[in-house]
Design a protein around this motif. Structure first.
Motif, PDB file in Angstrom:
ATOM      1  N   MET A  66       0.831  -1.209   0.000  1.00 23.22           N
ATOM      2  CA  MET A  66       0.000   0.000   0.000  1.00 23.22           C
ATOM      3  C   MET A  66       0.864   1.257   0.000  1.00 23.22           C
ATOM      4  N   PHE A  67       1.904   1.260   0.819  1.00 25.26           N
ATOM      5  CA  PHE A  67       2.798   2.411   0.879  1.00 25.26           C
ATOM      6  C   PHE A  67       3.542   2.584  -0.447  1.00 25.26           C
ATOM      7  N   ARG A  68       3.976   1.458  -1.034  1.00 22.40           N
ATOM      8  CA  ARG A  68       4.699   1.510  -2.301  1.00 22.40           C
ATOM      9  C   ARG A  68       3.836   2.140  -3.397  1.00 22.40           C
ATOM     10  N   MET A  69       2.544   1.898  -3.355  1.00 22.70           N
ATOM     11  CA  MET A  69       1.634   2.489  -4.343  1.00 22.70           C
ATOM     12  C   MET A  69       1.628   4.014  -4.228  1.00 22.70           C
ATOM     13  N   GLU A  70       1.978   4.531  -3.060  1.00 21.38           N
ATOM     14  CA  GLU A  70       2.065   5.974  -2.840  1.00 21.38           C
ATOM     15  C   GLU A  70       3.487   6.498  -3.033  1.00 21.38           C
ATOM     16  N   GLY A  71       4.388   5.601  -3.452  1.00 23.42           N
ATOM     17  CA  GLY A  71       5.767   6.018  -3.681  1.00 23.42           C
ATOM     18  C   GLY A  71       6.615   6.060  -2.425  1.00 23.42           C
ATOM     19  N   GLU A 118      -2.852  -1.272  12.341  1.00 21.35           N
ATOM     20  CA  GLU A 118      -3.743  -0.210  11.865  1.00 21.35           C
ATOM     21  C   GLU A 118      -3.651   1.015  12.758  1.00 21.35           C
ATOM     22  N   GLN A 119      -3.636   0.779  14.062  1.00 17.18           N
ATOM     23  CA  GLN A 119      -3.546   1.885  15.014  1.00 17.18           C
ATOM     24  C   GLN A 119      -2.283   2.701  14.783  1.00 17.18           C
ATOM     25  N   VAL A 120      -1.188   2.030  14.528  1.00 19.53           N
ATOM     26  CA  VAL A 120       0.099   2.698  14.372  1.00 19.53           C
ATOM     27  C   VAL A 120       0.230   3.359  13.003  1.00 19.53           C
ATOM     28  N   LEU A 121      -0.263   2.703  11.955  1.00 18.94           N
ATOM     29  CA  LEU A 121       0.012   3.160  10.593  1.00 18.94           C
ATOM     30  C   LEU A 121      -1.106   3.970   9.937  1.00 18.94           C
ATOM     31  N   LEU A 122      -2.285   4.008  10.522  1.00 22.38           N
ATOM     32  CA  LEU A 122      -3.410   4.681   9.875  1.00 22.38           C
ATOM     33  C   LEU A 122      -3.122   6.153   9.569  1.00 22.38           C
ATOM     34  N   ASP A 123      -2.664   6.893  10.555  1.00 23.59           N
ATOM     35  CA  ASP A 123      -2.362   8.312  10.332  1.00 23.59           C
ATOM     36  C   ASP A 123      -1.258   8.486   9.293  1.00 23.59           C
ATOM     37  N   LEU A 132       1.169  10.990   5.084  1.00 24.89           N
ATOM     38  CA  LEU A 132       2.456  10.965   4.399  1.00 24.89           C
ATOM     39  C   LEU A 132       2.394  11.374   2.929  1.00 24.89           C
ATOM     40  N   PRO A 133       1.411  10.915   2.150  1.00 20.50           N
ATOM     41  CA  PRO A 133       1.406  11.304   0.729  1.00 20.50           C
ATOM     42  C   PRO A 133       1.314  12.813   0.501  1.00 20.50           C
ATOM     43  N   SER A 134       0.732  13.534   1.429  1.00 23.70           N
ATOM     44  CA  SER A 134       0.592  14.976   1.251  1.00 23.70           C
ATOM     45  C   SER A 134       1.832  15.744   1.710  1.00 23.70           C
ATOM     46  N   GLN A 135       2.782  15.064   2.342  1.00 21.17           N
ATOM     47  CA  GLN A 135       3.994  15.705   2.829  1.00 21.17           C
ATOM     48  C   GLN A 135       5.041  15.756   1.720  1.00 21.17           C
ATOM     49  N   THR A 136       5.848  16.781   1.734  1.00 23.05           N
ATOM     50  CA  THR A 136       6.955  16.874   0.783  1.00 23.05           C
ATOM     51  C   THR A 136       8.266  16.858   1.548  1.00 23.05           C
ATOM     52  N   ASN A 137       9.289  16.304   0.923  1.00 27.12           N
ATOM     53  CA  ASN A 137      10.622  16.234   1.519  1.00 27.12           C
ATOM     54  C   ASN A 137      10.612  15.637   2.920  1.00 27.12           C
ATOM     55  N   LEU A 138       9.840  14.573   3.092  1.00 23.35           N
ATOM     56  CA  LEU A 138       9.711  13.949   4.393  1.00 23.35           C
ATOM     57  C   LEU A 138       9.698  12.446   4.211  1.00 23.35           C
ATOM     58  N   SER A 139      10.536  11.760   4.942  1.00 23.73           N
ATOM     59  CA  SER A 139      10.545  10.300   4.857  1.00 23.73           C
ATOM     60  C   SER A 139       9.577   9.734   5.878  1.00 23.73           C
ATOM     61  N   ARG A 167       5.688  11.507  15.166  1.00 22.56           N
ATOM     62  CA  ARG A 167       4.268  11.335  15.446  1.00 22.56           C
ATOM     63  C   ARG A 167       3.887  10.095  16.254  1.00 22.56           C
ATOM     64  N   LEU A 168       4.692   9.051  16.212  1.00 26.21           N
ATOM     65  CA  LEU A 168       4.298   7.792  16.801  1.00 26.21           C
ATOM     66  C   LEU A 168       4.967   7.560  18.135  1.00 26.21           C
ATOM     67  N   PRO A 169       4.320   6.724  18.977  1.00 17.15           N
ATOM     68  CA  PRO A 169       4.941   6.398  20.263  1.00 17.15           C
ATOM     69  C   PRO A 169       6.210   5.599  20.028  1.00 17.15           C
ATOM     70  N   THR A 170       7.063   5.604  21.017  1.00 19.18           N
ATOM     71  CA  THR A 170       8.290   4.818  20.914  1.00 19.18           C
ATOM     72  C   THR A 170       7.939   3.341  20.945  1.00 19.18           C
ATOM     73  N   THR A 171       8.846   2.523  20.501  1.00 14.06           N
ATOM     74  CA  THR A 171       8.637   1.083  20.518  1.00 14.06           C
ATOM     75  C   THR A 171       8.328   0.600  21.931  1.00 14.06           C
ATOM     76  N   ALA A 172       8.997   1.160  22.913  1.00 16.33           N
ATOM     77  CA  ALA A 172       8.796   0.752  24.295  1.00 16.33           C
ATOM     78  C   ALA A 172       7.359   0.994  24.752  1.00 16.33           C
ATOM     79  N   SER A 173       6.735   2.050  24.273  1.00 15.02           N
ATOM     80  CA  SER A 173       5.367   2.340  24.717  1.00 15.02           C
ATOM     81  C   SER A 173       4.352   1.418  24.076  1.00 15.02           C
TER      82      SER A 173
END
Length: 78
Positions: free
Chosen positions: A8-13, A45-50, A55-62, A70-76
């Motif tokens: 899905m992400f690859r389809m958005e580049g 889904e909870q982690v990746l939905l936002d 992401l597709p609307s952002q420029t110069n951002l990985s 934006r996301l909680p740390t792995t520990a959380s």
């Protein structure tokens, strides 16, 4: 499931990379909730939905830099 999200992400580049530590944290959270595959899907889904919507609307951002801000740390997730 990971491959589905990567496609899905690859389809958005965007190339999605989920590190082993994140996979372990997701699995631990699913175990703590006493859920199976549905629990894993729910956590992903909870982690990746936002990310999927913003992401597709952002420029110069990985995805990595976006997720670090934006996301909680792995520990959380545990």
């Amino acid at each position: 499931m990971i491959k589905q999200y990567q496609k899905m992400f690859r389809m958005e580049g965007v190339e999605l990379e989920i590190r082993e530590a994140a996979l372990l944290a997701i699995a631990k959270k699913a175990l703590a909730r006493k859920t199976g595959a549905r629990g894993l899907r729910s956590i992903l889904e909870q982690v990746l939905l936002d990310v999927m919507y913003d992401l597709p609307s952002q420029t110069n951002l990985s995805a990595s830099s976006w997720m670090k801000r934006r996301l909680p740390t792995t520990a959380s997730l545990c």
